[in-house]
Enzyme design. Sequence first.
Site, PDB file in Angstrom:
ATOM      1  N   ASP A  37      52.120  28.553  40.470  1.00  0.00           N
ATOM      2  CA  ASP A  37      51.185  29.661  40.613  1.00  0.00           C
ATOM      3  C   ASP A  37      50.533  29.644  41.984  1.00  0.00           C
ATOM      4  OD1 ASP A  37      49.888  31.585  38.272  1.00  0.00           O
ATOM      5  OD2 ASP A  37      48.602  31.384  40.028  1.00  0.00           O
ATOM      6  N   ASP A  75      52.534  30.204  47.648  1.00  0.00           N
ATOM      7  CA  ASP A  75      52.762  31.596  48.042  1.00  0.00           C
ATOM      8  C   ASP A  75      54.246  31.890  47.892  1.00  0.00           C
ATOM      9  OD1 ASP A  75      53.006  34.083  49.143  1.00  0.00           O
ATOM     10  OD2 ASP A  75      52.255  33.537  51.134  1.00  0.00           O
ATOM     11  N   TYR A  77      53.888  50.823  42.703  1.00  0.00           N
ATOM     12  CA  TYR A  77      54.140  49.811  41.659  1.00  0.00           C
ATOM     13  C   TYR A  77      55.495  50.045  41.011  1.00  0.00           C
ATOM     14  CZ  TYR A  77      53.713  47.300  37.240  1.00  0.00           C
ATOM     15  OH  TYR A  77      53.933  46.467  36.164  1.00  0.00           O
ATOM     16  N   THR A  96      45.272  42.982  27.833  1.00  0.00           N
ATOM     17  CA  THR A  96      44.561  41.964  28.613  1.00  0.00           C
ATOM     18  C   THR A  96      43.129  42.436  28.851  1.00  0.00           C
ATOM     19  OG1 THR A  96      45.076  42.934  30.773  1.00  0.00           O
ATOM     20  CG2 THR A  96      46.713  41.412  29.820  1.00  0.00           C
TER      21      THR A  96
END
Length: 230
Positions: free
Chosen positions: A34, A56, A148, A183
Amino acid sequence: MAGRVFAITGASGILGAAVAKAAAEQGARLGLIDFAKAPATDGPSGPDVLFVGGVDLTDAIAAGAAIDAVAERFGGIDTLVNVAGGFKWETHEGGGWETWHRLFLMNVQTAANASRAAIPYLKRSAAGRIVNVGANGALKAGLGMGAYAASKAGVHSLTQALSEELKADGVTVNAVLPSILDTPANRADLPKADFSAWVQPADLAAVMLFLASEEARAVTGALIPVTGRV
């Protein structure tokens, strides 16, 4: 899943943590990767879990080092789950090129870098798997979803291209296409929505675990909608 090695990107996020939990419950060994420097507070832990933080994944060298660390710890990798990514709602007229560039890096480049690094290990596995996270919204983009949707469509194409590239090596490559995940962030953004219609992270994780299983060995290049009642 007992003893199989999973490398999961975006593992500290809500979906990544759900995948990690589901895989751990089935006896998998986990490499949790992560950008965050700390693992999820309620995530799996112990000798069968390696957390690699501060990575990254838009940097191919950093992604390769993280994947290598997982393989070195557990002696290989059987499954790569590419969860890392990002989202931004923005109209095209009111937005900028930076959003397109950033979402391409976050959604497509992260998956491409991690996959490239993992492929040599997956080829050595008896049942190599790559599971990506696309988006149902990339099939028909809505208002403010251009950047997106375009980036997630790139994930879909990467999935299909890799499935053709790796099928002779016995490595399957598939993607799930969720609608809206239930979420806290999505609830805050859409407070009047019917949350019960949304996809639970655990339910999406279950589909992803199926694609990583031996039972899914005949499935590759699939883009599987997981849309709840949206």
